[in-house]
Scaffold this motif. Structure first.
Motif, PDB file in Angstrom:
ATOM      1  N   LEU A  18     164.062  51.050 -13.500  1.00  0.00           N
ATOM      2  CA  LEU A  18     162.604  51.050 -13.610  1.00  0.00           C
ATOM      3  C   LEU A  18     162.230  52.028 -14.719  1.00  0.00           C
ATOM      4  CD1 LEU A  18     161.514  50.993  -9.861  1.00  0.00           C
ATOM      5  CD2 LEU A  18     161.643  49.086 -11.477  1.00  0.00           C
ATOM      6  N   PRO A  53     162.303  43.860  -8.446  1.00  0.00           N
ATOM      7  CA  PRO A  53     163.020  44.813  -7.593  1.00  0.00           C
ATOM      8  C   PRO A  53     162.249  45.185  -6.328  1.00  0.00           C
ATOM      9  CG  PRO A  53     162.352  45.858  -9.637  1.00  0.00           C
ATOM     10  CD  PRO A  53     162.026  44.407  -9.759  1.00  0.00           C
ATOM     11  N   TYR A 100     169.729  46.775 -13.405  1.00  0.00           N
ATOM     12  CA  TYR A 100     168.324  47.037 -13.690  1.00  0.00           C
ATOM     13  C   TYR A 100     167.986  48.511 -13.499  1.00  0.00           C
ATOM     14  CZ  TYR A 100     167.210  47.470  -8.734  1.00  0.00           C
ATOM     15  OH  TYR A 100     167.146  47.905  -7.433  1.00  0.00           O
ATOM     16  N   PRO A 124     160.421  46.912 -14.375  1.00  0.00           N
ATOM     17  CA  PRO A 124     161.865  46.677 -14.424  1.00  0.00           C
ATOM     18  C   PRO A 124     162.356  46.375 -15.834  1.00  0.00           C
ATOM     19  CG  PRO A 124     160.759  44.761 -13.508  1.00  0.00           C
ATOM     20  CD  PRO A 124     159.709  45.827 -13.699  1.00  0.00           C
ATOM     21  N   ARG A 161     171.334  48.633  -9.115  1.00  0.00           N
ATOM     22  CA  ARG A 161     170.384  49.640  -9.606  1.00  0.00           C
ATOM     23  C   ARG A 161     171.148  50.671 -10.424  1.00  0.00           C
ATOM     24  NH1 ARG A 161     165.026  52.083  -7.537  1.00  0.00           N
ATOM     25  NH2 ARG A 161     164.576  53.345  -9.349  1.00  0.00           N
TER      26      ARG A 161
END
Length: 158
Positions: free
Chosen positions: A32, A153, A30, A37, A111
């Motif tokens: 941002l 997240p 993932y 997200p 991440r």
């Protein structure tokens, strides 16, 4: 247990013995984007359906590290794994000999800091960013869809 209760079990496995089921570690990759997200999906090499990177346990490596390694090999992900299982999903893994093996994948968040252009499976798969809701609609496994749809997240912070 009634048949109705059986249908509500979260995993759907077809195996003659419980020892037939294998475990894999999957990466929910993932990032941002403007505070929202996005989830990276890749295509499988065979059927080209949308999946998350996943692979077998590795000796001396934590589950999150194994998920990150698979994300690198299959999608060119450079990032950081979090050692918190978000959930599990079941699926039938097609083997090269034509048989299928029942698998349970444990999902770990990764991440993403960057995507490499050159990585081990480049050219064998497509990769694309989706919102959690759209990612959930793209995958075939209902349990994985639920994990993707509800991913937040913000809940990963201690």
């Amino acid at each position: 247990m009634t048949l109705q209760n059986t249908r509500q079990l979260p995993l759907k496995l077809r195996a003659s013995h419980k020892s037939d089921v294998r475990t894999q570690f999957a990466a929910l990759c993932y990032r941002l984007n403007n505070g929202k997200p996005e989830i990276l999906l890749i295509t499988s090499r065979g059927s080209k359906r949308w999946i998350v990177p996943k692979g077998w346990p590795m000796h001396g490596v934590t589950p999150g590290e194994a998920a990150l390694q698979e994300a690198w090999e299959e999608a060119g992900v450079q990032g950081k794994a979090i050692e918190r299982c978000l959930g599990l999903y079941s699926y039938p893994k097609d083997l090269e000999d034509g048989t299928t093996l029942p698998c349970v994948a444990m999902v770990y968040p990764v991440r993403v800091k960057a995507l490499a252009h050159d990585y081990p499976e480049a050219g064998q798969r497509r990769r694309k960013w989706f919102s959690p809701k759209k990612a959930a609609a793209k995958v075939s496994e209902p349990e994985l869809g639920q994990i993707l749809r509800t991913f937040d997240p913000g809940l990963l912070r201690p």
